[in-house]
Design a protein around this motif. Structure first.
Motif, short mmCIF file in Angstrom:
data_model
loop_
_atom_site.label_atom_id
_atom_site.label_comp_id
_atom_site.label_asym_id
_atom_site.label_seq_id
_atom_site.Cartn_x
_atom_site.Cartn_y
_atom_site.Cartn_z
N VAL A 162 0.86 -1.18 0.00
CA VAL A 162 0.00 0.00 0.00
C VAL A 162 0.90 1.23 0.00
CG1 VAL A 162 -1.72 1.31 1.31
CG2 VAL A 162 -1.86 -1.19 1.21
N LEU A 163 0.61 2.14 -0.92
CA LEU A 163 1.28 3.44 -0.98
C LEU A 163 0.19 4.50 -0.91
CD1 LEU A 163 3.98 2.99 -3.80
CD2 LEU A 163 4.35 3.05 -1.33
N GLY A 164 0.00 5.07 0.26
CA GLY A 164 -1.06 6.06 0.43
C GLY A 164 -2.41 5.46 0.10
N ALA A 165 -3.13 6.07 -0.83
CA ALA A 165 -4.46 5.60 -1.22
C ALA A 165 -4.40 4.53 -2.31
CB ALA A 165 -5.29 6.79 -1.72
N TYR A 166 -3.21 4.02 -2.62
CA TYR A 166 -3.04 3.10 -3.73
C TYR A 166 -2.56 1.74 -3.26
CZ TYR A 166 -3.49 7.46 -6.16
OH TYR A 166 -3.97 8.67 -6.60
N GLN A 167 -3.10 0.71 -3.89
CA GLN A 167 -2.71 -0.67 -3.64
C GLN A 167 -1.94 -1.17 -4.86
OE1 GLN A 167 -3.28 -2.91 -0.99
NE2 GLN A 167 -2.07 -4.38 -2.16
N LEU A 168 -0.75 -1.70 -4.63
CA LEU A 168 0.03 -2.30 -5.71
C LEU A 168 0.04 -3.81 -5.51
CD1 LEU A 168 1.07 0.68 -5.75
CD2 LEU A 168 3.21 -0.25 -6.58
N ASP A 169 -0.23 -4.55 -6.57
CA ASP A 169 -0.19 -6.01 -6.57
C ASP A 169 0.56 -6.49 -7.79
OD1 ASP A 169 -1.94 -6.64 -4.25
OD2 ASP A 169 -3.45 -5.61 -5.45
N MET A 170 1.37 -7.54 -7.61
CA MET A 170 2.13 -8.09 -8.70
C MET A 170 1.23 -8.31 -9.91
SD MET A 170 4.53 -11.53 -8.81
CE MET A 170 3.28 -12.48 -7.97
N LEU A 171 1.68 -7.86 -11.07
CA LEU A 171 0.95 -8.03 -12.33
C LEU A 171 1.10 -9.48 -12.79
CD1 LEU A 171 -0.59 -6.59 -14.66
CD2 LEU A 171 1.65 -6.08 -15.64
N THR A 172 -0.02 -10.17 -13.01
CA THR A 172 0.01 -11.56 -13.44
C THR A 172 -1.00 -11.77 -14.56
OG1 THR A 172 -1.72 -12.40 -11.97
CG2 THR A 172 0.52 -12.27 -11.06
N ALA A 173 -1.00 -12.97 -15.11
CA ALA A 173 -1.94 -13.31 -16.17
C ALA A 173 -3.39 -13.21 -15.70
CB ALA A 173 -1.66 -14.71 -16.70
N ALA A 174 -3.63 -13.30 -14.41
CA ALA A 174 -4.99 -13.17 -13.89
C ALA A 174 -5.56 -11.77 -14.15
CB ALA A 174 -5.02 -13.47 -12.39
N ASP A 175 -4.70 -10.81 -14.43
CA ASP A 175 -5.11 -9.43 -14.69
C ASP A 175 -5.35 -9.14 -16.17
OD1 ASP A 175 -4.75 -8.47 -11.92
OD2 ASP A 175 -2.63 -8.88 -12.31
N VAL A 176 -5.25 -10.15 -17.02
CA VAL A 176 -5.21 -9.90 -18.46
C VAL A 176 -6.44 -9.15 -18.98
CG1 VAL A 176 -6.16 -12.14 -19.21
CG2 VAL A 176 -4.59 -10.87 -20.71
N GLU A 177 -7.63 -9.48 -18.54
CA GLU A 177 -8.81 -8.81 -19.08
C GLU A 177 -8.85 -7.33 -18.72
OE1 GLU A 177 -12.40 -10.99 -18.30
OE2 GLU A 177 -11.57 -12.81 -19.18
N THR A 178 -8.65 -7.00 -17.44
CA THR A 178 -8.70 -5.59 -17.03
C THR A 178 -7.49 -4.83 -17.57
OG1 THR A 178 -7.75 -6.22 -14.89
CG2 THR A 178 -10.14 -5.90 -14.99
N ASP A 179 -6.34 -5.49 -17.63
CA ASP A 179 -5.15 -4.85 -18.16
C ASP A 179 -5.32 -4.53 -19.64
OD1 ASP A 179 -2.18 -4.15 -17.68
OD2 ASP A 179 -2.11 -5.45 -19.45
N PHE A 180 -5.78 -5.50 -20.40
CA PHE A 180 -5.96 -5.28 -21.84
C PHE A 180 -6.97 -4.18 -22.11
CE2 PHE A 180 -7.79 -6.36 -26.04
CZ PHE A 180 -6.63 -6.24 -26.80
#
Length: 151
Positions: A17-35
């Motif tokens: 967590v950085l302030g109001a932001y959440q960082l999570d490792m980018l993986t193939a599970a993110d492909v739909e929202t990332d694309f």
């Protein structure tokens, strides 16, 4: 795959967590929202990672890229995270990588998807990310920061 020598001893979190932001490792599970975010944001991403990216990016190419980012992360060679807000909305991505073939220097980049609040998110997230990366890296380490704030 061996770790990059600059990153071998680092303990880089897969989630933070950085302030109001959440960082999570980018993986193939993110492909739909990332694309969806990348293709919707083409006009504010071109120039950040080369003159034409993400023009012509296909879903399959994006999936391959996300697998590559995940493998690089787990091998301690480079790092990529999804940036989300407190409600879990996908906002963009952040990256940390060494300069190819060099030691003691690298690049950190971050981008926010095209949305009305993009510039305000970049203004808020950027200083948090830059401070965290600077503290994380060994001293002295030359790091360049890049974002799509100017695009």
């Amino acid at each position: 795959m061996l770790p990059h020598p600059d990153f071998e001893a680092l303990e880089v979190p897969t989630s933070l967590v950085l302030g109001a932001y959440q960082l999570d490792m980018l993986t193939a599970a993110d492909v739909e929202t990332d694309f969806e975010a990348v293709t919707r944001s083409q006009s504010v991403l071109q120039g950040l990672f080369g003159p034409v990216w993400p023009e012509g990016l296909t879903f399959e190419d994006n999936l391959i890229d996300l697998h590559w980012h995940h493998r690089e992360f787990t091998a301690k060679r480079s790092y990529a995270w999804v940036i989300r807000n407190h409600t879990g909305t996908y906002l963009g991505c952040a990256y940390l990588s060494p300069k190819i073939g060099e030691r003691g220097c690298g690049d950190a980049a971050y981008w926010m998807a095209d949305a009305p609040e993009r510039l305000s998110h970049l203004a808020a997230f950027g200083p948090l990310y830059e401070a965290w990366v600077t503290k994380l890296l060994p001293k002295p380490y030359l790091i360049g920061f890049h974002s799509n704030a100017h695009l």
